[in-house]
Scaffold this motif. Structure first.
Motif, PDB file in Angstrom:
ATOM      1  N   SER A  92      72.993  29.730  79.512  1.00 36.13           N
ATOM      2  CA  SER A  92      72.007  30.776  79.265  1.00 36.13           C
ATOM      3  C   SER A  92      72.678  32.104  78.916  1.00 36.13           C
ATOM      4  CB  SER A  92      71.096  30.943  80.486  1.00 36.13           C
ATOM      5  OG  SER A  92      70.274  29.807  80.656  1.00 36.13           O
ATOM      6  N   VAL A  93      73.738  32.445  79.647  1.00 36.77           N
ATOM      7  CA  VAL A  93      74.440  33.696  79.356  1.00 36.77           C
ATOM      8  C   VAL A  93      75.027  33.666  77.949  1.00 36.77           C
ATOM      9  CG1 VAL A  93      76.445  35.107  79.979  1.00 36.77           C
ATOM     10  CG2 VAL A  93      74.920  34.241  81.767  1.00 36.77           C
ATOM     11  N   ALA A  94      75.622  32.543  77.570  1.00 38.45           N
ATOM     12  CA  ALA A  94      76.205  32.423  76.229  1.00 38.45           C
ATOM     13  C   ALA A  94      75.141  32.573  75.155  1.00 38.45           C
ATOM     14  CB  ALA A  94      76.925  31.079  76.082  1.00 38.45           C
ATOM     15  N   ASN A  95      73.973  31.945  75.348  1.00 38.86           N
ATOM     16  CA  ASN A  95      72.900  32.050  74.357  1.00 38.86           C
ATOM     17  C   ASN A  95      72.355  33.471  74.271  1.00 38.86           C
ATOM     18  OD1 ASN A  95      73.096  29.347  73.706  1.00 38.86           O
ATOM     19  ND2 ASN A  95      71.433  28.711  75.048  1.00 38.86           N
ATOM     20  N   ILE A  96      72.247  34.145  75.407  1.00 35.38           N
ATOM     21  CA  ILE A  96      71.754  35.521  75.403  1.00 35.38           C
ATOM     22  C   ILE A  96      72.756  36.445  74.712  1.00 35.38           C
ATOM     23  CG2 ILE A  96      71.260  37.507  76.889  1.00 35.38           C
ATOM     24  CD1 ILE A  96      70.006  35.538  78.874  1.00 35.38           C
ATOM     25  N   VAL A  97      74.037  36.279  75.042  1.00 32.39           N
ATOM     26  CA  VAL A  97      75.069  37.118  74.426  1.00 32.39           C
ATOM     27  C   VAL A  97      75.103  36.903  72.919  1.00 32.39           C
ATOM     28  CG1 VAL A  97      77.565  37.476  74.269  1.00 32.39           C
ATOM     29  CG2 VAL A  97      76.480  37.276  76.507  1.00 32.39           C
ATOM     30  N   ALA A  98      74.963  35.639  72.477  1.00 25.62           N
ATOM     31  CA  ALA A  98      74.980  35.350  71.044  1.00 25.62           C
ATOM     32  C   ALA A  98      73.782  35.966  70.324  1.00 25.62           C
ATOM     33  CB  ALA A  98      75.001  33.835  70.825  1.00 25.62           C
ATOM     34  N   ALA A  99      72.661  36.100  71.040  1.00 22.40           N
ATOM     35  CA  ALA A  99      71.446  36.610  70.400  1.00 22.40           C
ATOM     36  C   ALA A  99      71.320  38.127  70.457  1.00 22.40           C
ATOM     37  CB  ALA A  99      70.213  35.974  71.041  1.00 22.40           C
ATOM     38  N   ILE A 100      72.075  38.788  71.333  1.00 25.80           N
ATOM     39  CA  ILE A 100      71.923  40.234  71.508  1.00 25.80           C
ATOM     40  C   ILE A 100      72.101  41.016  70.206  1.00 25.80           C
ATOM     41  CG2 ILE A 100      73.055  42.261  72.533  1.00 25.80           C
ATOM     42  CD1 ILE A 100      73.291  40.710  75.127  1.00 25.80           C
ATOM     43  N   PRO A 101      73.082  40.689  69.348  1.00 24.87           N
ATOM     44  CA  PRO A 101      73.197  41.451  68.088  1.00 24.87           C
ATOM     45  C   PRO A 101      72.001  41.275  67.159  1.00 24.87           C
ATOM     46  CG  PRO A 101      75.234  40.277  68.583  1.00 24.87           C
ATOM     47  CD  PRO A 101      74.197  39.741  69.525  1.00 24.87           C
ATOM     48  N   ASN A 102      71.206  40.218  67.412  1.00 26.64           N
ATOM     49  CA  ASN A 102      70.020  39.926  66.595  1.00 26.64           C
ATOM     50  C   ASN A 102      70.384  39.733  65.122  1.00 26.64           C
ATOM     51  OD1 ASN A 102      67.328  39.353  66.194  1.00 26.64           O
ATOM     52  ND2 ASN A 102      66.693  41.496  66.042  1.00 26.64           N
ATOM     53  N   ARG A 103      71.447  38.954  64.907  1.00 27.00           N
ATOM     54  CA  ARG A 103      71.868  38.610  63.547  1.00 27.00           C
ATOM     55  C   ARG A 103      72.168  37.121  63.500  1.00 27.00           C
ATOM     56  NH1 ARG A 103      75.025  43.223  64.346  1.00 27.00           N
ATOM     57  NH2 ARG A 103      76.864  41.892  64.641  1.00 27.00           N
ATOM     58  N   ASN A 104      71.608  36.440  62.495  1.00 25.65           N
ATOM     59  CA  ASN A 104      71.841  35.005  62.307  1.00 25.65           C
ATOM     60  C   ASN A 104      71.622  34.234  63.611  1.00 25.65           C
ATOM     61  OD1 ASN A 104      72.571  35.433  59.585  1.00 25.65           O
ATOM     62  ND2 ASN A 104      74.670  35.890  60.177  1.00 25.65           N
ATOM     63  N   VAL A 105      70.426  34.366  64.128  1.00 25.16           N
ATOM     64  CA  VAL A 105      70.075  33.728  65.408  1.00 25.16           C
ATOM     65  C   VAL A 105      69.638  32.289  65.150  1.00 25.16           C
ATOM     66  CG1 VAL A 105      68.646  33.873  67.469  1.00 25.16           C
ATOM     67  CG2 VAL A 105      69.320  35.971  66.270  1.00 25.16           C
ATOM     68  N   ARG A 106      70.301  31.343  65.823  1.00 25.27           N
ATOM     69  CA  ARG A 106      69.922  29.934  65.696  1.00 25.27           C
ATOM     70  C   ARG A 106      68.729  29.656  66.607  1.00 25.27           C
ATOM     71  NH1 ARG A 106      73.179  26.026  63.772  1.00 25.27           N
ATOM     72  NH2 ARG A 106      72.701  24.646  65.528  1.00 25.27           N
ATOM     73  N   VAL A 107      67.668  29.130  66.014  1.00 28.39           N
ATOM     74  CA  VAL A 107      66.422  28.916  66.751  1.00 28.39           C
ATOM     75  C   VAL A 107      65.990  27.458  66.614  1.00 28.39           C
ATOM     76  CG1 VAL A 107      64.002  29.586  66.987  1.00 28.39           C
ATOM     77  CG2 VAL A 107      65.705  31.290  66.287  1.00 28.39           C
ATOM     78  N   PRO A 108      65.960  26.689  67.706  1.00 27.33           N
ATOM     79  CA  PRO A 108      65.371  25.343  67.656  1.00 27.33           C
ATOM     80  C   PRO A 108      63.896  25.452  67.282  1.00 27.33           C
ATOM     81  CG  PRO A 108      66.655  25.651  69.657  1.00 27.33           C
ATOM     82  CD  PRO A 108      66.510  27.006  69.033  1.00 27.33           C
ATOM     83  N   MET A 109      63.476  24.592  66.359  1.00 26.00           N
ATOM     84  CA  MET A 109      62.148  24.750  65.781  1.00 26.00           C
ATOM     85  C   MET A 109      61.355  23.448  65.856  1.00 26.00           C
ATOM     86  SD  MET A 109      60.633  27.338  64.123  1.00 26.00           S
ATOM     87  CE  MET A 109      62.031  28.225  63.461  1.00 26.00           C
ATOM     88  N   PRO A 110      60.233  23.420  66.572  1.00 22.50           N
ATOM     89  CA  PRO A 110      59.349  22.249  66.517  1.00 22.50           C
ATOM     90  C   PRO A 110      58.409  22.362  65.315  1.00 22.50           C
ATOM     91  CG  PRO A 110      58.518  23.819  68.109  1.00 22.50           C
ATOM     92  CD  PRO A 110      59.767  24.425  67.541  1.00 22.50           C
ATOM     93  N   PHE A 111      58.073  21.225  64.732  1.00 24.50           N
ATOM     94  CA  PHE A 111      57.156  21.214  63.599  1.00 24.50           C
ATOM     95  C   PHE A 111      56.074  20.168  63.832  1.00 24.50           C
ATOM     96  CE2 PHE A 111      61.112  22.811  61.824  1.00 24.50           C
ATOM     97  CZ  PHE A 111      60.689  23.873  61.049  1.00 24.50           C
ATOM     98  N   VAL A 112      54.944  20.348  63.174  1.00 26.45           N
ATOM     99  CA  VAL A 112      53.842  19.397  63.225  1.00 26.45           C
ATOM    100  C   VAL A 112      53.358  19.132  61.797  1.00 26.45           C
ATOM    101  CG1 VAL A 112      51.466  19.003  63.986  1.00 26.45           C
ATOM    102  CG2 VAL A 112      53.093  20.090  65.532  1.00 26.45           C
ATOM    103  N   ASP A 113      53.309  17.841  61.414  1.00 22.34           N
ATOM    104  CA  ASP A 113      52.811  17.448  60.084  1.00 22.34           C
ATOM    105  C   ASP A 113      53.477  18.262  58.979  1.00 22.34           C
ATOM    106  OD1 ASP A 113      51.102  15.661  61.336  1.00 22.34           O
ATOM    107  OD2 ASP A 113      49.489  17.128  61.487  1.00 22.34           O
ATOM    108  N   THR A 114      54.789  18.367  59.029  1.00 20.22           N
ATOM    109  CA  THR A 114      55.522  19.165  58.053  1.00 20.22           C
ATOM    110  C   THR A 114      56.366  18.241  57.191  1.00 20.22           C
ATOM    111  OG1 THR A 114      55.603  21.034  59.575  1.00 20.22           O
ATOM    112  CG2 THR A 114      57.161  21.048  57.745  1.00 20.22           C
ATOM    113  N   ALA A 115      56.127  18.272  55.878  1.00 19.09           N
ATOM    114  CA  ALA A 115      56.871  17.429  54.945  1.00 19.09           C
ATOM    115  C   ALA A 115      58.190  18.093  54.577  1.00 19.09           C
ATOM    116  CB  ALA A 115      56.054  17.183  53.685  1.00 19.09           C
ATOM    117  N   ALA A 116      59.222  17.255  54.397  1.00 21.79           N
ATOM    118  CA  ALA A 116      60.531  17.753  53.988  1.00 21.79           C
ATOM    119  C   ALA A 116      61.207  16.681  53.147  1.00 21.79           C
ATOM    120  CB  ALA A 116      61.374  18.114  55.209  1.00 21.79           C
ATOM    121  N   GLN A 117      62.363  16.998  52.597  1.00 23.17           N
ATOM    122  CA  GLN A 117      63.146  16.061  51.810  1.00 23.17           C
ATOM    123  C   GLN A 117      64.485  15.843  52.501  1.00 23.17           C
ATOM    124  OE1 GLN A 117      62.169  14.609  48.805  1.00 23.17           O
ATOM    125  NE2 GLN A 117      60.146  15.559  49.036  1.00 23.17           N
TER     126      GLN A 117
END
Length: 208
Positions: free
Chosen positions: A37-62
């Motif tokens: 948790s500390v590592a994820n918070i420290v990585a996000a503090i600059p608020n630049r290029n934040v990696r975000v796990p994303m759930p999707f519903v009925d979303t088409a992709a290739q």
């Protein structure tokens, strides 16, 4: 009041070794949760290029899984998006999610270790044990509900930020209901077992 039986009369050497191993693993899990948790918070503090796990519903992709890497339509259910930055509410939701995750894991591990140490002393069932187990279960339920809720606030904010609020199919209801029900069932079952065990032990001690 009858004192608890000696541990040697309750646990075999292999049982004791198993509980000691449980304590070591529990401490390791708690440390991992805090570091993560500390590592994820420290990585996000600059608020630049934040990696975000994303759930999707009925979303088409290739996906390039066809012949010679040809794109094939797939239904996207989850992924990781790198957002250039996050809106302030989403960034704070990320901090809350990570903080809550660490607090829940450390609290649950601590309570269960207290239960384990009592077992090692020869006291398996008691009102204190029942309270500790029930409290650990309630805290775990709060984590199962709360952490995904905040994480999805982060995901929804990232989608809105990236799409300039034109993409409306990436949001989902935030709690994994089957997991929540499963954890609630286990919590209720374990709490009942300890409550019944405590009552039977007190009845037995009253006969001695």
């Amino acid at each position: 009041m009858t004192s608890p039986r000696p541990t040697s009369r309750v646990l075999s050497p292999s049982d004791t070794a198993g509980y000691v191993f449980f304590i070591v693993v529990g401490v390791a899990i708690a440390v991992w949760a805090v570091v993560r948790s500390v590592a994820n918070i420290v990585a996000a503090i600059p608020n630049r290029n934040v990696r975000v796990p994303m759930p999707f519903v009925d979303t088409a992709a290739q996906a390039p899984i066809g012949p010679a890497g040809a794109p094939v339509p797939i239904e996207l259910t989850g992924g990781v998006v790198t957002a250039p930055s996050l809106p302030a509410p989403s960034l704070w939701a990320l901090f809350l999610a990570e903080g809550l995750f660490a607090v829940v894991v450390v609290t649950v591990v601590t309570l269960l270790l207290l239960v384990t140490t009592s077992v090692l002393r020869g006291r398996i069932f008691s009102r204190r044990q029942t309270v500790l187990v029930s409290t650990a279960g309630i805290v775990a339920l709060a984590g199962v509900a709360g952490v995904p809720f905040f994480h999805n606030m982060v995901a929804n904010g990232a989608v809105a930020w990236l799409s300039e609020r034109t993409y409306d199919r990436g949001t989902v209801s935030q709690i994994d209901l089957p997991s929540f029900i499963g954890v609630a069932f286990v919590v209720a079952l374990v709490g009942t077992v300890f409550a019944v065990g405590d009552r039977l032990q007190r009845d037995t001690e009253g006969l001695v």
